[in-house]
Design a protein around this motif. Structure first.
Motif: not given
Length: 96
Positions: A10-17, A20-23, A64-67
């Motif tokens: 994940a992009a830095r600071g994006q793990v939580g959001a 949830q988006a993936l779930a 968004s947020g996936i590296v």
């Protein structure tokens, strides 16, 4: 049923959001935050290889947020429950 494990950075600071988006995506059964070189593991359960392809290359790619991702296809499931039932064969007392 096809099961796959998608390892996600994940992009830095994006793990939580991101988790949830993936779930919330159809076909994603569970999402775990993990330690190590990946930040998340998404467990996909879909009906066909085509459905897995759509999930990974279309739906996940749009979040968004996936590296980066790495997808592992499961061949066979093993669990403690399954192993215990194998060892119990022949050990049960005969019924009346």
């Amino acid at each position: 049923m096809i099961t796959a494990f998608v390892l996600i950075q994940a992009a830095r600071g994006q793990v939580g959001a991101l988790a949830q988006a993936l779930a919330d995506l159809p076909g994603v059964a569970e999402v775990y935050s993990v330690s190590g070189p990946h930040d998340l593991v998404a467990i996909a359960r879909v009906a066909s290889a085509d459905d897995l392809s759509i999930l990974v290359t279309d739906r996940l790619a749009a979040v968004s947020g996936i590296v980066s991702t790495q997808t592992l296809l499961a061949f066979r499931a093993y669990s403690r429950h399954d192993l215990e039932s194998l060892f119990e064969v022949g050990l049960r007392a005969p019924g009346p």
